[in-house]
Design an enzyme around this catalytic site. Structure first.
Site, PDB file in Angstrom:
ATOM      1  N   ASP A 174       0.946  -1.581   0.055  1.00  0.00           N
ATOM      2  CA  ASP A 174       0.181  -0.634  -0.104  1.00  0.00           C
ATOM      3  C   ASP A 174       0.560   1.363  -0.242  1.00  0.00           C
ATOM      4  O   ASP A 174       2.106   0.929  -0.042  1.00  0.00           O
ATOM      5  CB  ASP A 174      -1.051  -0.317   1.359  1.00  0.00           C
ATOM      6  CG  ASP A 174      -0.072  -0.005   2.538  1.00  0.00           C
ATOM      7  OD1 ASP A 174       0.386  -0.096   2.995  1.00  0.00           O
ATOM      8  OD2 ASP A 174      -0.896  -0.978   3.204  1.00  0.00           O
ATOM      9  N   LYS A 233      -4.646   4.285  -2.628  1.00  0.00           N
ATOM     10  CA  LYS A 233      -5.085   4.957  -2.475  1.00  0.00           C
ATOM     11  C   LYS A 233      -5.025   5.291  -4.169  1.00  0.00           C
ATOM     12  O   LYS A 233      -3.765   5.281  -4.623  1.00  0.00           O
ATOM     13  CB  LYS A 233      -5.140   7.159  -2.021  1.00  0.00           C
ATOM     14  CG  LYS A 233      -6.123   7.030  -1.888  1.00  0.00           C
ATOM     15  CD  LYS A 233      -5.278   8.286  -0.940  1.00  0.00           C
ATOM     16  CE  LYS A 233      -5.686   8.132   0.592  1.00  0.00           C
ATOM     17  NZ  LYS A 233      -5.909  10.022   0.862  1.00  0.00           N
ATOM     18  N   MET A 258      -1.380   9.298  12.209  1.00  0.00           N
ATOM     19  CA  MET A 258      -2.944   9.755  11.305  1.00  0.00           C
ATOM     20  C   MET A 258      -3.825  10.984  11.997  1.00  0.00           C
ATOM     21  O   MET A 258      -4.602  10.914  11.938  1.00  0.00           O
ATOM     22  CB  MET A 258      -3.594   8.332  11.729  1.00  0.00           C
ATOM     23  CG  MET A 258      -2.317   7.180  11.036  1.00  0.00           C
ATOM     24  SD  MET A 258      -4.125   5.785  11.497  1.00  0.00           S
ATOM     25  CE  MET A 258      -4.050   5.769  12.804  1.00  0.00           C
TER      26      MET A 258
HETATM   27  N1  SAH Z   1       2.029   0.662  10.802  1.00  0.00           N
HETATM   28  C1  SAH Z   1       2.657   2.179  10.948  1.00  0.00           C
HETATM   29  C2  SAH Z   1       1.502   3.381  11.063  1.00  0.00           C
HETATM   30  C3  SAH Z   1       0.271   3.365  10.305  1.00  0.00           C
HETATM   31  S1  SAH Z   1      -0.872   4.350  10.453  1.00  0.00           S
HETATM   32  C4  SAH Z   1       3.520   1.921  11.160  1.00  0.00           C
HETATM   33  O1  SAH Z   1       3.931   1.358  11.820  1.00  0.00           O
HETATM   34  O2  SAH Z   1       4.430   3.104  10.776  1.00  0.00           O
HETATM   35  C5  SAH Z   1      -0.540   5.922   9.024  1.00  0.00           C
HETATM   36  C6  SAH Z   1       0.763   6.632  10.306  1.00  0.00           C
HETATM   37  O3  SAH Z   1       1.809   6.961  10.345  1.00  0.00           O
HETATM   38  C7  SAH Z   1       0.427   7.893   9.076  1.00  0.00           C
HETATM   39  O4  SAH Z   1      -0.950   8.650   9.260  1.00  0.00           O
HETATM   40  C8  SAH Z   1       1.360   9.088   9.657  1.00  0.00           C
HETATM   41  O5  SAH Z   1       1.178   9.576  10.718  1.00  0.00           O
HETATM   42  C9  SAH Z   1       2.342   8.170  10.503  1.00  0.00           C
HETATM   43  N2  SAH Z   1       3.584   7.532   9.057  1.00  0.00           N
HETATM   44  C10 SAH Z   1       4.144   6.516   8.795  1.00  0.00           C
HETATM   45  N3  SAH Z   1       5.180   6.887   7.902  1.00  0.00           N
HETATM   46  C11 SAH Z   1       5.299   7.566   7.807  1.00  0.00           C
HETATM   47  C12 SAH Z   1       6.975   8.495   8.008  1.00  0.00           C
HETATM   48  N4  SAH Z   1       7.608   8.008   7.491  1.00  0.00           N
HETATM   49  N5  SAH Z   1       6.386   9.894   8.293  1.00  0.00           N
HETATM   50  C13 SAH Z   1       6.046  10.829   9.384  1.00  0.00           C
HETATM   51  N6  SAH Z   1       4.289  10.193  10.076  1.00  0.00           N
HETATM   52  C14 SAH Z   1       4.905   8.418   9.193  1.00  0.00           C
END
Ligand code: SAH
Length: 245
Positions: free
Chosen positions: A34, A56, A170
């Site tokens: 994704d 998306k 998020m």
């Molecule tokens: N499973 C993922 C999180 C999924 S929810 C994890 O463990 O990181 C998705 C959210 O993760 C985004 O809305 C954002 O808040 C955060 N996120 C993921 N990658 C990011 C990045 N490179 N920089 C900043 N926020 C990030």
């Protein structure tokens, strides 16, 4: 019937992929990925590997989770090695648990390959430790997706009065509501917080501010982004390293 690897891709920097994730990606017959998984990672797949994007597209929202579950299942009926690649860690707001349960009910074997979650690594690349002796003895990772004004909010806002670090994932679109709520429960207006966008990548940007001014300071910052609230944010003055590389 094949086996499904629910695999964490890490936060962005492809060198933060685990050796185990790297191995299954090179062995995969199909990779279902994704938006948040860095597409550069797909280049290490073997020739002939199929790629299925479930993020998306054309302004259309992510496939509903039940459709994604079914896509994974159908691929497991056709292929030996199925990699379900997700940003960060599959079990941190990644819905990996739902995918695993769907496969369990259909007798498909699976393994979980944890990934480096953005919740901890993105602050680290911004020079912000989520815990620090004498500053924060714990940290919470909280969904920012839920509107704090909702009557039904499941978030225990009243518990957030302490100096423990709070990381909201998020939450960028709810930044104003989140910061207002934290001031409402009694946190000072000048309490430190930061918004970190596209962390661990070359496009990383870090906006540091206070609960009162972060909304205007972080205006227009691109996603994905996380919000970190806590006194640990001040340590960035000494620990910032990534932009200096
Ligand atoms: N499973 C993922 C999180 C999924 S929810 C994890 O463990 O990181 C998705 C959210 O993760 C985004 O809305 C954002 O808040 C955060 N996120 C993921 N990658 C990011 C990045 N490179 N920089 C900043 N926020 C990030």
């Amino acid at each position: 019937m094949g086996k499904v690897y629910l695999t964490g891709a890490g936060p962005g920097d492809i060198e933060l992929l685990t050796i185990k994730a790297h191995r299954v990606i090179t062995e995969a017959d199909v990779i279902i990925y994704d938006r948040l998984a860095n597409p550069e990672i797909l280049k290490i797949a073997k020739n002939g590997c199929e790629f299925v994007y479930v993020g998306k597209e054309d302004g259309r929202h992510t496939l509903p989770q039940d459709e994604i579950n079914e896509v994974i299942y159908q691929n497991a009926l056709k292929h030996d090695v199925v990699v379900r690649l997700k940003g960060g860690d599959p079990f941190v707001f990644g819905r990996g648990g739902e995918e695993g349960a769907y496969l369990y009910e259909r007798d498909i074997g699976f393994e979980i390959i944890p990934g480096i979650t953005s919740a901890v690594s993105v602050p680290a690349y911004a020079g912000i430790p989520v815990t620090h002796r004498g500053v924060a003895v714990s940290f919470r990772v909280v969904t920012g997706h839920e509107s704090p004004n909702k009557e039904t909010s499941q978030i225990p806002w009243e518990n957030f009065k302490t100096d423990d670090t709070i990381v909201f994932l998020m939450g960028l679109h709810n930044l104003k509501k989140i910061t207002s709520k934290l001031m409402e429960i009694g946190k000072p207006k000048d309490y430190p917080c930061a918004v970190i966008s596209r962390g661990t990548t070359n496009e990383q940007s870090v906006v540091v501010g206070t609960l009162e001014n972060i909304v205007s300071e972080a205006k227009g910052v691109p996603t994905p982004a996380l919000i970190i609230v806590g006194r640990v944010v001040e340590l960035r003055d000494q620990l910032q390293w990534f932009n200096k590389k």
